[in-house]
Each structure stands twice: as C-alpha cells, then as structure tokens.
Motif scaffolding. Sequence first.
Motif, PDB file in Angstrom:
ATOM      1  N   ARG A 190       0.860  -1.188   0.000  1.00 50.87           N
ATOM      2  CA  ARG A 190       0.000   0.000   0.000  1.00 50.87           C
ATOM      3  C   ARG A 190       0.894   1.235   0.000  1.00 50.87           C
ATOM      4  O   ARG A 190       1.845   1.316   0.775  1.00 50.87           O
ATOM      5  CB  ARG A 190      -0.902  -0.011   1.232  1.00 50.87           C
ATOM      6  N   GLU A 216      -1.853   4.201  -4.071  1.00 51.74           N
ATOM      7  CA  GLU A 216      -1.650   3.085  -4.986  1.00 51.74           C
ATOM      8  C   GLU A 216      -1.555   1.788  -4.186  1.00 51.74           C
ATOM      9  O   GLU A 216      -1.139   1.779  -3.018  1.00 51.74           O
ATOM     10  CB  GLU A 216      -0.382   3.281  -5.826  1.00 51.74           C
ATOM     11  N   TYR A 217      -1.922   0.690  -4.856  1.00 55.30           N
ATOM     12  CA  TYR A 217      -1.922  -0.631  -4.218  1.00 55.30           C
ATOM     13  C   TYR A 217      -1.254  -1.625  -5.154  1.00 55.30           C
ATOM     14  O   TYR A 217      -1.161  -1.413  -6.369  1.00 55.30           O
ATOM     15  CB  TYR A 217      -3.349  -1.099  -3.915  1.00 55.30           C
ATOM     16  N   ALA A 218      -0.805  -2.758  -4.550  1.00 55.73           N
ATOM     17  CA  ALA A 218      -0.218  -3.836  -5.342  1.00 55.73           C
ATOM     18  C   ALA A 218      -0.259  -5.127  -4.529  1.00 55.73           C
ATOM     19  O   ALA A 218      -0.164  -5.094  -3.292  1.00 55.73           O
ATOM     20  CB  ALA A 218       1.218  -3.505  -5.754  1.00 55.73           C
ATOM     21  N   THR A 242       1.451  -1.617  -9.672  1.00 52.72           N
ATOM     22  CA  THR A 242       0.476  -0.923  -8.830  1.00 52.72           C
ATOM     23  C   THR A 242      -0.798  -0.590  -9.606  1.00 52.72           C
ATOM     24  O   THR A 242      -0.832  -0.570 -10.844  1.00 52.72           O
ATOM     25  CB  THR A 242       1.076   0.368  -8.256  1.00 52.72           C
ATOM     26  N   TYR A 243      -1.856  -0.314  -8.844  1.00 44.35           N
ATOM     27  CA  TYR A 243      -3.141   0.115  -9.383  1.00 44.35           C
ATOM     28  C   TYR A 243      -3.791   1.050  -8.370  1.00 44.35           C
ATOM     29  O   TYR A 243      -3.356   1.167  -7.228  1.00 44.35           O
ATOM     30  CB  TYR A 243      -4.050  -1.088  -9.669  1.00 44.35           C
ATOM     31  N   ARG A 244      -4.874   1.725  -8.806  1.00 45.10           N
ATOM     32  CA  ARG A 244      -5.640   2.611  -7.929  1.00 45.10           C
ATOM     33  C   ARG A 244      -7.055   2.054  -7.770  1.00 45.10           C
ATOM     34  O   ARG A 244      -7.522   1.273  -8.602  1.00 45.10           O
ATOM     35  CB  ARG A 244      -5.695   4.040  -8.479  1.00 45.10           C
ATOM     36  N   THR A 254      -1.940   1.463 -12.943  1.00 45.98           N
ATOM     37  CA  THR A 254      -1.120   2.644 -13.213  1.00 45.98           C
ATOM     38  C   THR A 254      -0.083   2.391 -14.289  1.00 45.98           C
ATOM     39  O   THR A 254       0.559   3.326 -14.747  1.00 45.98           O
ATOM     40  CB  THR A 254      -0.396   3.084 -11.929  1.00 45.98           C
ATOM     41  N   THR A 257       5.641  -0.239 -12.403  1.00 45.63           N
ATOM     42  CA  THR A 257       6.127  -1.306 -11.524  1.00 45.63           C
ATOM     43  C   THR A 257       7.326  -0.791 -10.742  1.00 45.63           C
ATOM     44  O   THR A 257       8.077   0.068 -11.221  1.00 45.63           O
ATOM     45  CB  THR A 257       6.531  -2.549 -12.334  1.00 45.63           C
TER      46      THR A 257
END
Length: 303
Positions: A190, A216-218, A242-244, A254, A257
Amino acid sequence: MDVPAVAAGPWIALGAVLGALLLLAAGAIVLRLRSPAPPEPATPPTPDEPRDDLADFLAHPPGTRGVPADDGDGWVPLAPSAPPAPREEPAPGPTGARPVGVLAGLAVGALLLVGTAAALAAAQRSPAAAPDKPAATAAPSSASPSGDGVVARLAFDGVVLEEHAVGITAAYPELELTVDDEGRELARLRLPAANCLALAAPPEPGDPGCRAARTEYAELAAPGLRVDRDGDRLAVSGRFATYRRPPGAPAEPTRRTYEVSVTVAAAGGEDAGWRPAEGELRWEDQRAGTREDGAPSVLRADG
C-alpha cells in the motif's frame, strides 16, 4: 500519480504573473521609445527686445501705422479703424505617454494579476474531489495470532515515486505479508502518496509542504514474490505492479512497476507472538527505514 498541479499551482500562477509584468514593462518601453517628442512652443519676443521694422517700412511709412490701407479709389476712410483680430494660439499637440501614467497602468495590472493568482491558489486548496484518505492501520494484538495468516505488518519512511519540474510525488510504503493454510505467501503493498514542494521525501507523512494524493496498491505472489525467513529475520523482494481504487469503480492499473526489497528482524524479546520489527526498505535505488512514529512495524514469531 496525480499531476502535481495541486501543489505547484501557486508557483505556476506566480510565474505567470511575473511573465505578464515583464511583457507589460517591455510594451510600455517600446511605446515610449516610438512616441514622437512634443514640439517646442514658440517663444514670443519680450516687449523690451528691439524690433526690426524694415520689412514693412514701405507698406507703413512713419506716422501711418494703424491707418487703413488705401483701397485704390482715392477715398480716405473717415471711420476709425477696426481693432485687430486677436491672435489664435496654436493648440498643443499630443505629448505622448507620460511615465507616471505608464507606471500607474503597470501597478493596476500587477494588482489584477496577483489577485487572479491568489484566487487560483485558493481554488486549488479546496478541490472538488478529495483524494482517497489513507485508512488507519490497526496495531495487531500482542496476544496469539487470530489465524488470519498474517506474518508481518511493516511501515516505512518516505520514498520518491516521481520527480517533477516543481516538487516530487512521495509515498510511504506499507507492506503486509500473509501465508495461507497451504503455505502460499502473498505480499500486499500500500502506497499512501503526497505531492510535496521538496527535493526529497519528508521522513514522515503529513508534512506541511505536502498535499495528499491518491493511494496506490499492489499484490504479489509466487513465483514473482521471493520470501526468505530465518528465525527472527525476514526478507521479502519482488517487482510490484500498482493500481488505484477509484470510489465506486473498478481498479485502474497505473502501468508502473517498482522493484522492492525488504529486510527486517524482530526487535523485542524471545516470546512467541507479535514483536516489534526494525529493518530497511530498498526502493529502486532508494533506501528507507521502518517508521519510528505512526503505524508500527511488527513481526510474528512462532512459539
């Protein structure tokens, strides 16, 4: 991350104001140079200055000045002569731009531009949609684990996600490592982020020079995730994409990486259960330690 116009907006507005003032000053100088100089007014002769009347001697012999000229028919007018018509003074020509007027115009323009910049900065301080707020990290209990499979919860100091022309985007990584009943390991990353007017990431979140941005999360599992545990020491590494999570919408990748490597060790006693952890995060070519304040870093030790 979000475009850092939120944090850099006042600086951009100030630059626009200064640029406009320079243009106004240059235009005033050009107009001043191009305007013709006003003509010098004619100075009438003073009464005491001697006058040369040779030019009109023939037209007005001595003793006849003020008598009307003969119209050629032999008659001498007996009526008194009409008074001479008053001489009209020439109207003054344009004098060009006055320096005081130019300076006053520049001052008014500067006030208007500064007011516009202040309004823009105030509007940016109250955005229509606030970024998603970081959720509070609950400190795990010091009692026996509840069987949720969590092995470690770690929180680190700030790192730089992106560098911009004005400021940076910083993040404060939080990593959670879990193991399911079949022994499969999963790392959840996170990244609470902030746009900061700084060259390096502030060590703690909530710095006055920063403004919260979208988190952002992963998630990463084997084979991309590498976990090595040796007693009270834990090493985790891998490349996280990562993504949102927009409110009420599916996750948005996103397309970025990050190479992450974490090494931590238990810093408490020898008892089984949750124990404080200390360690280091390697983020690309940056390094950050576990946080001393705020969210704790803990490691579960087997009994």
